[in-house]
Write a protein that holds these residues in place. Structure first.
Motif, PDB file in Angstrom:
ATOM      1  N   ALA A   1       0.694  -1.184  -0.050  1.00 44.63           N
ATOM      2  CA  ALA A   1      -0.062   0.168   0.069  1.00 44.63           C
ATOM      3  C   ALA A   1       0.996   1.280  -0.102  1.00 44.63           C
ATOM      4  O   ALA A   1       0.786   2.257  -0.747  1.00 44.63           O
ATOM      5  N   LYS A   2       2.004   1.087   0.761  1.00 43.27           N
ATOM      6  CA  LYS A   2       2.895   2.317   0.787  1.00 43.27           C
ATOM      7  C   LYS A   2       3.447   2.662  -0.512  1.00 43.27           C
ATOM      8  O   LYS A   2       3.455   3.858  -1.065  1.00 43.27           O
ATOM      9  N   LEU A   3       3.652   1.644  -1.226  1.00 42.15           N
ATOM     10  CA  LEU A   3       4.467   1.618  -2.487  1.00 42.15           C
ATOM     11  C   LEU A   3       3.580   2.166  -3.462  1.00 42.15           C
ATOM     12  O   LEU A   3       4.035   2.822  -4.494  1.00 42.15           O
ATOM     13  N   LEU A   4       2.480   1.981  -3.404  1.00 39.54           N
ATOM     14  CA  LEU A   4       1.264   2.390  -4.370  1.00 39.54           C
ATOM     15  C   LEU A   4       0.646   3.661  -3.952  1.00 39.54           C
ATOM     16  O   LEU A   4      -0.267   4.334  -4.512  1.00 39.54           O
ATOM     17  N   GLY A   5       0.939   4.286  -2.905  1.00 35.94           N
ATOM     18  CA  GLY A   5       0.625   5.654  -2.191  1.00 35.94           C
ATOM     19  C   GLY A   5      -0.783   5.594  -1.639  1.00 35.94           C
ATOM     20  O   GLY A   5      -1.485   6.433  -1.885  1.00 35.94           O
ATOM     21  N   LEU A   6      -1.032   4.264  -1.164  1.00 37.66           N
ATOM     22  CA  LEU A   6      -2.374   4.244  -0.485  1.00 37.66           C
ATOM     23  C   LEU A   6      -2.528   4.689   1.075  1.00 37.66           C
ATOM     24  O   LEU A   6      -3.643   4.404   1.548  1.00 37.66           O
ATOM     25  N   GLY A   7      -1.493   4.795   1.610  1.00 36.97           N
ATOM     26  CA  GLY A   7      -1.412   5.038   3.042  1.00 36.97           C
ATOM     27  C   GLY A   7      -1.426   3.951   3.984  1.00 36.97           C
ATOM     28  O   GLY A   7      -1.304   2.917   3.481  1.00 36.97           O
ATOM     29  N   TYR A   8      -1.646   4.192   5.358  1.00 35.64           N
ATOM     30  CA  TYR A   8      -1.535   3.142   6.491  1.00 35.64           C
ATOM     31  C   TYR A   8      -2.652   3.259   7.201  1.00 35.64           C
ATOM     32  O   TYR A   8      -3.245   4.237   7.394  1.00 35.64           O
TER      33      TYR A   8
ATOM     34  N   SER B   1      -7.103   2.437 -12.617  1.00 41.76           N
ATOM     35  CA  SER B   1      -7.425   1.010 -12.855  1.00 41.76           C
ATOM     36  C   SER B   1      -6.312  -0.144 -12.902  1.00 41.76           C
ATOM     37  O   SER B   1      -6.397  -1.346 -12.417  1.00 41.76           O
ATOM     38  N   GLU B   2      -5.070   0.385 -12.991  1.00 38.65           N
ATOM     39  CA  GLU B   2      -3.898  -0.373 -12.772  1.00 38.65           C
ATOM     40  C   GLU B   2      -3.635  -0.771 -11.593  1.00 38.65           C
ATOM     41  O   GLU B   2      -3.160  -1.767 -11.123  1.00 38.65           O
ATOM     42  N   ILE B   3      -3.771   0.447 -10.576  1.00 37.86           N
ATOM     43  CA  ILE B   3      -3.731   0.201  -9.218  1.00 37.86           C
ATOM     44  C   ILE B   3      -4.851  -1.051  -8.849  1.00 37.86           C
ATOM     45  O   ILE B   3      -4.410  -1.766  -8.036  1.00 37.86           O
ATOM     46  N   ARG B   4      -5.994  -0.869  -9.273  1.00 34.31           N
ATOM     47  CA  ARG B   4      -7.252  -1.893  -8.679  1.00 34.31           C
ATOM     48  C   ARG B   4      -6.625  -3.285  -9.293  1.00 34.31           C
ATOM     49  O   ARG B   4      -6.698  -4.276  -8.275  1.00 34.31           O
ATOM     50  N   ASP B   5      -6.256  -3.316 -10.522  1.00 30.50           N
ATOM     51  CA  ASP B   5      -5.756  -4.759 -11.009  1.00 30.50           C
ATOM     52  C   ASP B   5      -4.569  -5.334 -10.206  1.00 30.50           C
ATOM     53  O   ASP B   5      -4.701  -6.312 -10.024  1.00 30.50           O
TER      54      ASP B   5
END
Ligand code: KG4
Ligand code: ZN
Length: 371
Positions: free
Chosen positions: A180-187, A259-263
């Protein structure tokens, strides 16, 4: 009998009152209260848990949390005390955080003249299944999967935990948090990856499923046939992200298209859940288990729950998974495990110390922890 549970091993300050139900052998305990003060908001801005901040926050919160747990439980029967026993997490966990709960528990036990029992945090996670669903048909195989642990246990008799395998590197929840951190999605990463995966294609990105069959070089006495490893998967995700950024002409920190993040989330989640459930059900079938369980924060994962129930139905095994409030760290599970240990004759003495790497049913304990 009522027991006060106290849990401070990581980033949750928790206290609970659990009582023996007495009337129902299949459902030995009932939680009368379970108070959790989460520190997630404090650690979020640092991208993960900062141990010193955690210990200091436990000190601020513990009095109020214990008072609240005692109040929420309601008054005891006439002539009874609010609690007759204190159960507290001794380890594993962050040592400064563990010390807050353990010192507090010892002080309370001393002041009120009640006994206390030190509890292994993972015994608590395993007993959360019994607290919620009643006694499991034994032998059982239980997967404990959280931000700090990914371990497989056989429960042969009540309170007898034998470790069958564990992660050699990252815990599954840690892999969620790092991806998640790598994808910038937070903690923390688990809930957000879980949510985004629902709309992703789980076959879009080919990611490797690790299967370890060789002994651990660092603990050769452990057979390791049911060990896990998630750091290679995390590296594969990182490599995929870097390649896609280059292909799309994006900067080093730029987010990928939604869409790439979701996949990618869905593909990652398929591999993690598959690895966990393959090991759990292989062990259960091979060992002739009569039930399986999944405990710990990652058991909140929607795909893990859904696929576990489907696999259980396919092989005819009941699947025990706790409600969310009992799957993440909480003191009710510690109180339950403490009651089990107390009834088996376990007592704490004043010399008990916090142990950040306390072993549980671990064949390699003597090897790794010479005293
Ligand atoms: O058991 P827990 O509350 O604390 C530890 O002992 O570590 O587990 C926290 C972990 C975190 O890594 C979090 O990302 C993960 O559980 N988690 C999830 C989900 N909800 C929490 N992982 C996957 N899917 C979820 N829905
Ligand atoms: Zn935990």
């Amino acid at each position: 009998m009522r027991v006060l549970g106290i849990e401070t091993s990581c980033d949750e300050t928790s206290a609970a009152i659990v009582e023996e139900s007495g009337d129902d052998a299949a459902r030995p305990w009932r939680a009368r209260s379970n108070v959790v003060a989460s520190q997630v908001d404090i650690h979020r801005s640092w991208g993960g848990i900062v141990p010193e901040l955690s210990a200091r926050q436990h000190i601020r919160d513990i009095c109020g949390v214990v008072e609240r747990a005692v109040d929420d439980a309601g008054p005891p029967a006439a002539g009874e005390r609010p609690y007759d026993l204190i159960a507290v997490t001794q380890g594993p966990g962050l040592v400064g955080s563990l010390l807050v709960g353990l010192s507090f528990a010892k002080s309370l036990a001393w002041a009120h003249g009640v006994p206390f029992v030190p509890v292994h945090h993972l015994a608590g996670h395993i007993e959360s299944l019994v607290l919620e669903g009643g006694e499991m048909p034994l032998p059982a195989v239980v997967l404990v999967v959280s931000g700090g642990h990914t371990s497989l246990y056989r429960v042969e008799a009540p309170g007898a935990y034998e470790r069958l395998g564990r992660t050699r590197d990252d815990a599954a929840g840690e892999a969620y948090d790092k991806v998640a951190k790598l994808l910038g999605l937070g903690y923390p990463g688990g809930p957000v990856i879980d949510r985004l995966s629902a709309d992703g294609n789980d076959r879009a990105v080919a990611l490797p499923k690790t299967r370890l069959t060789h002994p651990d070089r660092n603990a050769p006495e452990l057979p390791g046939r049911r060990d896990f490893s998630f750091s290679g998967l995390k590296t594969s995700v990182a490599r995929h992200v870097a390649l896609r950024r280059t292909a799309l002409g994006l900067g080093a920190e730029a987010p990928l298209p939604p869409s790439e993040i979701r996949d990618l989330c869905a593909s990652f989640q398929r591999v993690v859940v598959g690895s966990l459930l393959d090991a759990l059900f292989d062990a259960a079938v091979a060992l002739g288990a009569r039930s399986v369980g999944i405990a710990g924060g990652v058991s909140a994962n929607s795909r893990l729950r859904r696929d576990a129930v489907a696999r259980g139905a396919a092989v005819g095994l009941p699947v025990f998974v706790p409600h969310l409030s009992l799957s993440t760290d909480n003191a009710a599970m510690i109180a339950a495990a403490g009651l089990r240990a107390f009834r088996a004759g376990r007592r704490g003495d004043w010399g008990v110390n916090a142990d950040p790497s306390l072993p549980l049913g671990d064949a390699g304990a003597a090897f790794r922890r010479p005293r």
